[in-house]
Design a protein around this motif. Structure first.
Motif, PDB file in Angstrom:
ATOM      1  N   LYS A 129     -11.611 -74.642   6.077  1.00 37.88           N
ATOM      2  CA  LYS A 129     -10.491 -75.373   6.665  1.00 37.88           C
ATOM      3  C   LYS A 129      -9.419 -75.603   5.605  1.00 37.88           C
ATOM      4  O   LYS A 129      -9.172 -76.716   5.159  1.00 37.88           O
ATOM      5  N   THR A 130      -8.791 -74.510   5.224  1.00 36.14           N
ATOM      6  CA  THR A 130      -7.794 -74.547   4.161  1.00 36.14           C
ATOM      7  C   THR A 130      -6.402 -74.232   4.705  1.00 36.14           C
ATOM      8  O   THR A 130      -6.256 -73.724   5.816  1.00 36.14           O
ATOM      9  N   ILE A 131      -5.389 -74.529   3.913  1.00 40.88           N
ATOM     10  CA  ILE A 131      -4.014 -74.191   4.281  1.00 40.88           C
ATOM     11  C   ILE A 131      -3.859 -72.668   4.249  1.00 40.88           C
ATOM     12  O   ILE A 131      -4.200 -72.045   3.230  1.00 40.88           O
ATOM     13  N   GLY A 257     -14.562 -80.848   5.498  1.00 45.81           N
ATOM     14  CA  GLY A 257     -13.302 -80.121   5.593  1.00 45.81           C
ATOM     15  C   GLY A 257     -12.088 -80.901   5.124  1.00 45.81           C
ATOM     16  O   GLY A 257     -11.058 -80.322   4.779  1.00 45.81           O
ATOM     17  N   SER A 258     -12.189 -82.220   5.082  1.00 46.19           N
ATOM     18  CA  SER A 258     -11.019 -83.034   4.765  1.00 46.19           C
ATOM     19  C   SER A 258     -10.521 -82.851   3.332  1.00 46.19           C
ATOM     20  O   SER A 258      -9.367 -83.153   3.035  1.00 46.19           O
ATOM     21  N   THR A 260      -9.740 -80.224   1.892  1.00 45.46           N
ATOM     22  CA  THR A 260      -8.685 -79.216   1.872  1.00 45.46           C
ATOM     23  C   THR A 260      -7.738 -79.316   3.067  1.00 45.46           C
ATOM     24  O   THR A 260      -6.650 -78.736   3.049  1.00 45.46           O
ATOM     25  N   LYS A 261      -8.154 -80.047   4.094  1.00 44.56           N
ATOM     26  CA  LYS A 261      -7.371 -80.101   5.338  1.00 44.56           C
ATOM     27  C   LYS A 261      -6.572 -81.397   5.471  1.00 44.56           C
ATOM     28  O   LYS A 261      -5.403 -81.373   5.866  1.00 44.56           O
ATOM     29  N   ASP A 262      -7.190 -82.516   5.179  1.00 50.78           N
ATOM     30  CA  ASP A 262      -6.538 -83.820   5.345  1.00 50.78           C
ATOM     31  C   ASP A 262      -6.250 -84.426   3.980  1.00 50.78           C
ATOM     32  O   ASP A 262      -6.939 -85.342   3.537  1.00 50.78           O
TER      33      ASP A 262
END
Length: 273
Positions: A129-131, A257-258, A260-262
């Motif tokens: 879950k990365t940019i 996931g946060s 890299t995501k949040d």
């Protein structure tokens, strides 16, 4: 210099500059000195991306860092000095700071969570879950923050989830097929119930069992049942308020996931000195 890194930086500069920086064209193009100030407590990451943004526009720009990736800084610290022509520095400023702020935000959040579970054996894993376009950069930032990389993508590890297993026919058949076709690749199997977890333990050849959305109580029971047969990863529903309780169950890994995501970008600013 990594070709992929250069490509990402070129794309980032292109979308910002377009046909030309109208505002900086108004300036007298003189030699100036500038500094980057960090306004937050942070783990800095992304210096290579930062440098390349400036050097892509002007190879004569000089950048002197007071630290390296992975170092901690406090609010108010000057983290680097820049010297070069004013137009190039101002044009590259925003893109360079974007990379540095996002990647430092990733490493800082990772470090915060790693410290929370530091007294347990659990290691913090990232996810996919990365940019978009920044997979390798954010994975690197996770490592700078003290975390551990999960699979880089769909190509370097087999992860068998519910839909894979349903499509192939059964868990046992899925694992046998994976072992036969990709004997050298790691295999992670995701389970959603204790029944599935018990059945996985009897199958040889996998690398790790991922317990998805298990409660801490169930995870503690899973650790007890497994008795070291396979490493156990916890995932789903984990956040900074409950990660300690998950880590204290005895699991080997926690993926979240946060990191890299949040993420919250670290507050950095460029100031002429």
């Amino acid at each position: 210099m990594d070709k992929e890194l250069k490509k990402i930086v070129e794309l980032a500069l292109s979308e910002d500059i377009g046909s030309g920086d109208l505002s900086s064209s108004l300036l007298d193009d003189v030699i100036i000195n500038a500094e980057i100030i960090c306004r937050d407590r942070a783990i800095i990451c992304g210096t290579e991306y930062f440098d390349l943004c400036f050097l892509s526009l002007d190879k004569d720009i000089q950048i002197k860092w007071k630290l390296k990736d992975g170092d901690e800084v406090q609010p108010g610290e000057i983290i680097c000095n820049i010297k070069g022509r004013s137009r190039s520095i101002i044009t590259a400023e925003r893109t360079a700071l974007n990379f540095l702020q996002i990647l430092s935000g990733t490493s800082t959040k990772t470090n915060y969570l790693v410290n929370l579970i530091g007294k347990t054996k659990a290691q913090l894993l990232d996810t996919r879950k990365t940019i978009p376009g920044l997979r390798k950069a954010q994975k690197y930032a996770v490592k700078c923050g003290g975390g551990v990389n999960h699979r880089m993508g769909l190509y370097d590890c087999i992860m068998l989830k519910e839909n894979h297993i349903l499509s192939i026919g059964s868990l046992d058949k899925s694992i046998k097929k994976a072992l036969k076709k990709y004997p050298e690749k790691p295999i992670v199997v995701e389970v959603e119930t204790m029944e599935q977890f018990r059945s996985v333990l009897s199958i040889k050849g996998i690398t790790r069992v991922l317990c998805d959305n298990f409660s801490p109580i169930d995870l503690k029971e899973a650790v007890k049942i497994a008795q070291g047969v396979y490493p156990i990863e916890a995932s789903g529903g984990v956040n900074e308020t409950n990660i300690v309780s998950y880590a204290e169950t005895g699991v080997d890994y926690i993926s979240i996931g946060s990191v890299t995501k949040d993420i919250a970008a670290v507050d950095l600013s460029l100031r002429f000195s």
